[in-house]
Design a protein around this motif. Structure first.
Motif, PDB file in Angstrom:
ATOM      1  N   GLN A   1      28.428   1.411  -2.870  1.00  0.00           N
ATOM      2  CA  GLN A   1      28.232   1.225  -4.317  1.00  0.00           C
ATOM      3  C   GLN A   1      26.815   0.728  -4.608  1.00  0.00           C
ATOM      4  O   GLN A   1      26.177   1.158  -5.580  1.00  0.00           O
ATOM      5  N   VAL A   2      26.295  -0.172  -3.752  1.00  0.00           N
ATOM      6  CA  VAL A   2      24.929  -0.672  -3.924  1.00  0.00           C
ATOM      7  C   VAL A   2      23.935   0.493  -3.836  1.00  0.00           C
ATOM      8  O   VAL A   2      23.026   0.626  -4.664  1.00  0.00           O
ATOM      9  N   MET A   3      24.104   1.336  -2.829  1.00  0.00           N
ATOM     10  CA  MET A   3      23.147   2.433  -2.615  1.00  0.00           C
ATOM     11  C   MET A   3      23.255   3.517  -3.688  1.00  0.00           C
ATOM     12  O   MET A   3      22.264   4.166  -4.014  1.00  0.00           O
ATOM     13  N   ARG A   4      24.431   3.693  -4.244  1.00  0.00           N
ATOM     14  CA  ARG A   4      24.574   4.670  -5.337  1.00  0.00           C
ATOM     15  C   ARG A   4      23.831   4.210  -6.587  1.00  0.00           C
ATOM     16  O   ARG A   4      23.367   5.032  -7.374  1.00  0.00           O
ATOM     17  N   GLY A   5      23.754   2.896  -6.777  1.00  0.00           N
ATOM     18  CA  GLY A   5      22.986   2.354  -7.893  1.00  0.00           C
ATOM     19  C   GLY A   5      23.602   2.594  -9.255  1.00  0.00           C
ATOM     20  O   GLY A   5      22.913   2.533 -10.277  1.00  0.00           O
ATOM     21  N   GLU A   6      24.902   2.825  -9.292  1.00  0.00           N
ATOM     22  CA  GLU A   6      25.563   3.128 -10.577  1.00  0.00           C
ATOM     23  C   GLU A   6      25.667   1.880 -11.460  1.00  0.00           C
ATOM     24  O   GLU A   6      25.475   1.943 -12.663  1.00  0.00           O
ATOM     25  N   PHE A   7      25.965   0.730 -10.831  1.00  0.00           N
ATOM     26  CA  PHE A   7      26.144  -0.515 -11.589  1.00  0.00           C
ATOM     27  C   PHE A   7      24.829  -1.275 -11.747  1.00  0.00           C
ATOM     28  O   PHE A   7      24.607  -1.966 -12.732  1.00  0.00           O
ATOM     29  N   SER A   8      23.976  -1.173 -10.723  1.00  0.00           N
ATOM     30  CA  SER A   8      22.679  -1.852 -10.741  1.00  0.00           C
ATOM     31  C   SER A   8      21.786  -1.212  -9.687  1.00  0.00           C
ATOM     32  O   SER A   8      22.264  -0.801  -8.631  1.00  0.00           O
ATOM     33  N   LYS A   9      20.499  -1.150  -9.975  1.00  0.00           N
ATOM     34  CA  LYS A   9      19.540  -0.619  -9.007  1.00  0.00           C
ATOM     35  C   LYS A   9      18.723  -1.756  -8.348  1.00  0.00           C
ATOM     36  O   LYS A   9      17.616  -1.549  -7.863  1.00  0.00           O
ATOM     37  N   ASP A  10      19.326  -2.936  -8.338  1.00  0.00           N
ATOM     38  CA  ASP A  10      18.611  -4.111  -7.816  1.00  0.00           C
ATOM     39  C   ASP A  10      18.199  -3.957  -6.349  1.00  0.00           C
ATOM     40  O   ASP A  10      17.173  -4.498  -5.934  1.00  0.00           O
ATOM     41  N   PHE A  11      18.982  -3.246  -5.556  1.00  0.00           N
ATOM     42  CA  PHE A  11      18.647  -3.059  -4.144  1.00  0.00           C
ATOM     43  C   PHE A  11      17.287  -2.367  -3.997  1.00  0.00           C
ATOM     44  O   PHE A  11      16.437  -2.791  -3.206  1.00  0.00           O
ATOM     45  N   PHE A  12      17.069  -1.341  -4.776  1.00  0.00           N
ATOM     46  CA  PHE A  12      15.803  -0.598  -4.690  1.00  0.00           C
ATOM     47  C   PHE A  12      14.645  -1.428  -5.254  1.00  0.00           C
ATOM     48  O   PHE A  12      13.539  -1.413  -4.726  1.00  0.00           O
ATOM     49  N   GLU A  13      14.935  -2.187  -6.303  1.00  0.00           N
ATOM     50  CA  GLU A  13      13.902  -3.046  -6.891  1.00  0.00           C
ATOM     51  C   GLU A  13      13.561  -4.200  -5.950  1.00  0.00           C
ATOM     52  O   GLU A  13      12.387  -4.563  -5.782  1.00  0.00           O
ATOM     53  N   GLY A  14      14.569  -4.777  -5.304  1.00  0.00           N
ATOM     54  CA  GLY A  14      14.324  -5.864  -4.355  1.00  0.00           C
ATOM     55  C   GLY A  14      13.508  -5.395  -3.164  1.00  0.00           C
ATOM     56  O   GLY A  14      12.569  -6.079  -2.732  1.00  0.00           O
ATOM     57  N   CYS A  15      13.846  -4.220  -2.643  1.00  0.00           N
ATOM     58  CA  CYS A  15      13.086  -3.665  -1.513  1.00  0.00           C
ATOM     59  C   CYS A  15      11.646  -3.363  -1.930  1.00  0.00           C
ATOM     60  O   CYS A  15      10.703  -3.593  -1.170  1.00  0.00           O
ATOM     61  N   ARG A  16      11.473  -2.877  -3.150  1.00  0.00           N
ATOM     62  CA  ARG A  16      10.115  -2.612  -3.650  1.00  0.00           C
ATOM     63  C   ARG A  16       9.298  -3.900  -3.685  1.00  0.00           C
ATOM     64  O   ARG A  16       8.178  -3.964  -3.167  1.00  0.00           O
TER      65      ARG A  16
END
Length: 380
Positions: free
Chosen positions: A307-322
């Motif tokens: 669910q985190v990687m799909r980014g449907e609820f939040s894209k925080d994972f990609f923003e945090g990695c950035r």
């Protein structure tokens, strides 16, 4: 690919022991897909080989393992979609489960940094040796992720609510603190490690009591530093036992009024800087993990990470990695940006099956011959 796999995990055949060395020192031994695949292959082979009595796992350089290679996972997701990331985590969690149910002793030598996925590759094993160089953390909430690799299992079994504290704040522990809370089973000064390895290689036994007595010959009892967070267990329990992140923060703020302690205000600031979504799903995960075995924890965490990687609820994972790993500006823009905007319904979404075509839950291997060691449960 094959040569890369073999270069990244060095194998030393030494009598009845197999010494596996994680070999990406420049990347602090961050776990690549090739490393996870190779470790899985080796652990499966050694379990079937009667000549192998125990497996020693260590890292080259100043880290045991600083975690999964998250930057590579993000790159692969951007290139090939979220399922490429899911494939990495599926293999990693399967390895974690194999280690948790392994029929032969695994001795992990944590002589350096051990974070994130590095904990998944060690905490599920029977023996976990800390040294004066050990540095533990689960810093996932800084990245818009959550403590995974079975962390909802092993963090939830630490004393009191220390696991919630570690998982939500990403706090760092030294070797003495790892031993005190049970993350490490032994403490051995790094100068004694070569002698310990030689003794383990000479033992020709899979008997846990025998292995434990050998490690015990090199064990030293370290002292906790005066400023150790482990001395603050009472405050941690009062605050991190609260039901919600908002209540945890309120409890910490009340403590800050009562006592002028820089640690409390630093903890408040750390929580306020983390991804609100990550904090909420992490707390729920650890709380649910208290009531689950390691297998169900990993199956649920796989749902969550998909669910985190799909980014449907939040894209925080990609923003945090950035912000942390790629641009390194350390200034992530979380969305939602406030705790009150992360609803219970959103949190529920992370714990539900992925509604996407042929997606399937994590299928862990059937381990009928082996049961989880009560020693591991007691120590974690």
């Amino acid at each position: 690919m094959a040569s890369s796999q073999h270069d990244q995990v060095l194998v030393d055949v030494n009598s009845s022991a197999r010494i596996l060395t994680l070999n990406r020192p420049k990347q602090l031994n961050a776990l690549s897909f090739q490393m996870v695949s190779r470790l899985l292959e080796l652990f499966l082979a050694y379990e079937e080989d009667p000549n192998v009595k125990l497996v020693i796992l260590k890292g080259k350089g100043r880290a045991f393992c600083a975690g999964g290679d998250v930057a590579a996972v993000v790159h692969d997701i951007r290139a090939g979609g979220w399922r490429t990331g899911a494939n990495f985590f599926m293999k990693e969690y399967t390895l974690n489960y194999l280690m948790a149910t392994y029929s032969k002793p695994q001795v992990s030598i944590l002589n350096g940094i051990v974070m994130g996925g590095g904990n998944g590759a060690s905490m599920h094993g029977r023996f976990r040796i800390a040294t004066e160089n050990s540095l533990f953390a689960m810093p996932e909430t800084d990245l818009g992720l959550f403590p995974d690799v079975g962390a909802s299992y092993f963090l939830s079994r630490l004393p009191g609510f220390f696991g919630e504290y570690l998982g939500l704040t990403g706090a760092r522990l030294d070797g003495a603190e790892m031993l005190a809370c049970g993350l490490a089973t032994h403490f051995v000064p790094s100068a004694k490690l070569p002698m310990l390895e030689a003794a383990l290689c000479a033992v020709n036994s899979s008997d846990p009591a025998t292995i434990s007595s050998i490690i015990g010959q090199y064990f030293e009892q370290p002292s906790l530093k005066e400023q150790s967070v482990y001395h603050r267990l009472a405050v941690i329990d009062r605050c991190f036992s609260q039901k919600t992140i908002e209540e945890i923060l309120s409890a910490l703020e009340r403590e800050a009024v009562d006592q002028r302690d820089g640690w409390i205000s630093a903890t408040i600031q750390t929580l306020k800087k983390a991804s609100p979504t990550s904090l909420k799903i992490s707390l729920r995960s650890i709380r649910v993990g208290r009531l689950e075995g390691v297998g169900p924890c990993l199956v649920r965490e796989y749902r969550m990470v998909c669910q985190v990687m799909r980014g449907e609820f939040s894209k925080d994972f990609f923003e945090g990695c950035r912000a942390i790993l790629l641009d390194k500006d350390k200034n992530p823009k979380w969305e939602p940006s406030k705790l009150e905007l992360v609803t219970d319904t959103t949190v529920d979404g992370y714990f539900s099956k992925v509604n996407n075509g042929d997606w399937e839950d994590l299928k862990l291997p059937v381990r009928t011959k082996f049961t989880l060691s009560p020693y591991v449960i007691a120590k974690l």
